[in-house]
Design a protein around this motif. Sequence first.
Motif, PDB file in Angstrom:
ATOM      1  N   GLY A  34      28.974   8.555 -21.936  1.00 59.01           N
ATOM      2  CA  GLY A  34      28.170   8.014 -23.161  1.00 59.01           C
ATOM      3  C   GLY A  34      28.940   8.510 -24.097  1.00 59.01           C
ATOM      4  N   LEU A  35      29.045   8.210 -25.725  1.00 56.21           N
ATOM      5  CA  LEU A  35      29.922   7.489 -26.330  1.00 56.21           C
ATOM      6  C   LEU A  35      30.252   9.504 -27.287  1.00 56.21           C
ATOM      7  N   VAL A  36      31.342   9.091 -27.309  1.00 59.26           N
ATOM      8  CA  VAL A  36      32.026  10.159 -27.282  1.00 59.26           C
ATOM      9  C   VAL A  36      33.077  10.308 -28.792  1.00 59.26           C
ATOM     10  N   GLN A  37      33.381  11.141 -30.557  1.00 59.68           N
ATOM     11  CA  GLN A  37      34.191  10.941 -31.168  1.00 59.68           C
ATOM     12  C   GLN A  37      36.123  11.691 -30.355  1.00 59.68           C
ATOM     13  N   ALA A  38      36.530  11.190 -30.325  1.00 59.21           N
ATOM     14  CA  ALA A  38      38.151  11.656 -30.101  1.00 59.21           C
ATOM     15  C   ALA A  38      38.129  13.126 -30.831  1.00 59.21           C
ATOM     16  N   GLY A  39      38.304  14.115 -29.700  1.00 62.44           N
ATOM     17  CA  GLY A  39      38.733  15.154 -29.376  1.00 62.44           C
ATOM     18  C   GLY A  39      37.300  15.785 -29.274  1.00 62.44           C
ATOM     19  N   GLY A  40      36.385  15.016 -29.445  1.00 63.45           N
ATOM     20  CA  GLY A  40      35.296  15.540 -28.883  1.00 63.45           C
ATOM     21  C   GLY A  40      35.141  16.298 -27.217  1.00 63.45           C
ATOM     22  N   SER A  41      34.038  16.483 -26.672  1.00 64.97           N
ATOM     23  CA  SER A  41      33.670  17.312 -25.286  1.00 64.97           C
ATOM     24  C   SER A  41      32.885  16.025 -24.946  1.00 64.97           C
ATOM     25  N   VAL A  42      32.456  15.987 -23.504  1.00 58.71           N
ATOM     26  CA  VAL A  42      31.360  15.250 -22.587  1.00 58.71           C
ATOM     27  C   VAL A  42      31.790  16.104 -21.101  1.00 58.71           C
ATOM     28  N   GLY A  43      30.495  16.373 -20.459  1.00 63.23           N
ATOM     29  CA  GLY A  43      30.504  16.953 -19.396  1.00 63.23           C
ATOM     30  C   GLY A  43      29.765  15.901 -18.524  1.00 63.23           C
ATOM     31  N   LEU A  44      30.141  15.556 -17.412  1.00 61.44           N
ATOM     32  CA  LEU A  44      29.356  14.722 -15.917  1.00 61.44           C
ATOM     33  C   LEU A  44      28.871  15.027 -15.084  1.00 61.44           C
ATOM     34  N   SER A  45      28.179  15.075 -14.586  1.00 63.85           N
ATOM     35  CA  SER A  45      27.444  15.930 -13.805  1.00 63.85           C
ATOM     36  C   SER A  45      27.228  14.628 -12.237  1.00 63.85           C
ATOM     37  N   CYS A  46      27.374  14.515 -11.091  1.00 69.73           N
ATOM     38  CA  CYS A  46      27.451  13.687 -10.139  1.00 69.73           C
ATOM     39  C   CYS A  46      25.957  14.999  -8.983  1.00 69.73           C
ATOM     40  N   ALA A  47      24.882  14.253  -8.831  1.00 68.84           N
ATOM     41  CA  ALA A  47      24.501  14.759  -7.673  1.00 68.84           C
ATOM     42  C   ALA A  47      24.930  14.060  -6.370  1.00 68.84           C
ATOM     43  N   ALA A  48      24.721  15.603  -4.882  1.00 69.78           N
ATOM     44  CA  ALA A  48      25.035  14.482  -3.345  1.00 69.78           C
ATOM     45  C   ALA A  48      23.606  14.999  -3.055  1.00 69.78           C
ATOM     46  N   SER A  49      23.960  13.564  -1.754  1.00 69.13           N
ATOM     47  CA  SER A  49      22.554  14.199  -1.048  1.00 69.13           C
ATOM     48  C   SER A  49      22.982  13.422   0.108  1.00 69.13           C
ATOM     49  N   GLY A  50      22.554  14.202   1.253  1.00 71.33           N
ATOM     50  CA  GLY A  50      22.261  12.983   2.488  1.00 71.33           C
ATOM     51  C   GLY A  50      23.162  13.542   3.558  1.00 71.33           C
ATOM     52  N   ARG A  51      23.853  14.194   3.282  1.00 71.78           N
ATOM     53  CA  ARG A  51      24.771  14.959   4.486  1.00 71.78           C
ATOM     54  C   ARG A  51      24.977  16.781   4.026  1.00 71.78           C
ATOM     55  N   THR A  52      26.164  17.152   4.923  1.00 73.02           N
ATOM     56  CA  THR A  52      26.482  18.661   4.357  1.00 73.02           C
ATOM     57  C   THR A  52      27.412  18.907   3.272  1.00 73.02           C
ATOM     58  N   PHE A  53      27.043  18.787   1.897  1.00 73.72           N
ATOM     59  CA  PHE A  53      27.487  18.730   0.886  1.00 73.72           C
ATOM     60  C   PHE A  53      29.266  19.199   0.846  1.00 73.72           C
ATOM     61  N   ARG A  54      29.105  20.591   1.847  1.00 77.00           N
ATOM     62  CA  ARG A  54      29.780  21.223   1.540  1.00 77.00           C
ATOM     63  C   ARG A  54      31.089  21.360   2.314  1.00 77.00           C
ATOM     64  N   ASP A  55      31.146  20.263   3.405  1.00 77.10           N
ATOM     65  CA  ASP A  55      32.304  19.667   4.476  1.00 77.10           C
ATOM     66  C   ASP A  55      32.762  19.024   3.500  1.00 77.10           C
ATOM     67  N   TYR A  56      32.512  18.587   2.269  1.00 78.72           N
ATOM     68  CA  TYR A  56      32.909  17.457   1.687  1.00 78.72           C
ATOM     69  C   TYR A  56      34.320  17.585   1.019  1.00 78.72           C
ATOM     70  N   ASP A  57      35.052  17.320   0.521  1.00 82.16           N
ATOM     71  CA  ASP A  57      36.245  16.918  -1.044  1.00 82.16           C
ATOM     72  C   ASP A  57      35.796  16.187  -1.623  1.00 82.16           C
ATOM     73  N   MET A  58      35.697  16.701  -3.290  1.00 83.75           N
ATOM     74  CA  MET A  58      35.387  16.323  -3.487  1.00 83.75           C
ATOM     75  C   MET A  58      36.212  15.577  -5.039  1.00 83.75           C
ATOM     76  N   ALA A  59      36.052  14.420  -5.305  1.00 83.76           N
ATOM     77  CA  ALA A  59      37.283  13.774  -6.405  1.00 83.76           C
ATOM     78  C   ALA A  59      36.223  12.958  -7.914  1.00 83.76           C
ATOM     79  N   TRP A  60      36.718  13.163  -8.616  1.00 85.58           N
ATOM     80  CA  TRP A  60      36.407  11.580  -9.730  1.00 85.58           C
ATOM     81  C   TRP A  60      37.707  11.048 -10.042  1.00 85.58           C
ATOM     82  N   PHE A  61      37.310  10.074 -10.031  1.00 82.63           N
ATOM     83  CA  PHE A  61      38.313   8.432 -10.469  1.00 82.63           C
ATOM     84  C   PHE A  61      38.204   7.968 -12.016  1.00 82.63           C
ATOM     85  N   ARG A  62      38.382   7.484 -12.494  1.00 84.95           N
ATOM     86  CA  ARG A  62      38.012   6.435 -13.529  1.00 84.95           C
ATOM     87  C   ARG A  62      38.666   5.136 -13.456  1.00 84.95           C
ATOM     88  N   GLN A  63      38.192   4.024 -14.135  1.00 86.75           N
ATOM     89  CA  GLN A  63      39.107   2.928 -13.919  1.00 86.75           C
ATOM     90  C   GLN A  63      38.599   2.134 -15.574  1.00 86.75           C
TER      91      GLN A  63
END
Length: 125
Positions: A9-38
Amino acid sequence: VQLQASGGGLVQAGGSVGLSCAASGRTFRDYDMAWFRQGSGKEREFVAAMRWSGGTTRYADSVKGRFTISRDNAKNMVYLQMNSLKPDDTAVYYCAATPRVVLSALADASPYDYWGQGTQVTVSS
């Protein structure tokens, strides 16, 4: 595995925001997870990653001390808490998953086989 990111979303400088990522389809605990940005007109860059066990994390130098990655294997969720946001943090943020990789590759995009659709974070000055 299918990934669905949310929480941007839109946030002012100095503020905070939380992102979530829901996974489905396979055994989640077998996967390393990451965040990238562009950012607009920029190349995709690594932000943060966490080992399948949650015991090891990696952060880009630009976000260390401000961002925190976490995961809940029971809920098949990975999170990115972003504090002290700066305009330079403006980007589309993607969550990604890969079967367990060597630690040295945790911050590389190439091993990640699965990607979410991305969520926009805009930081205003």
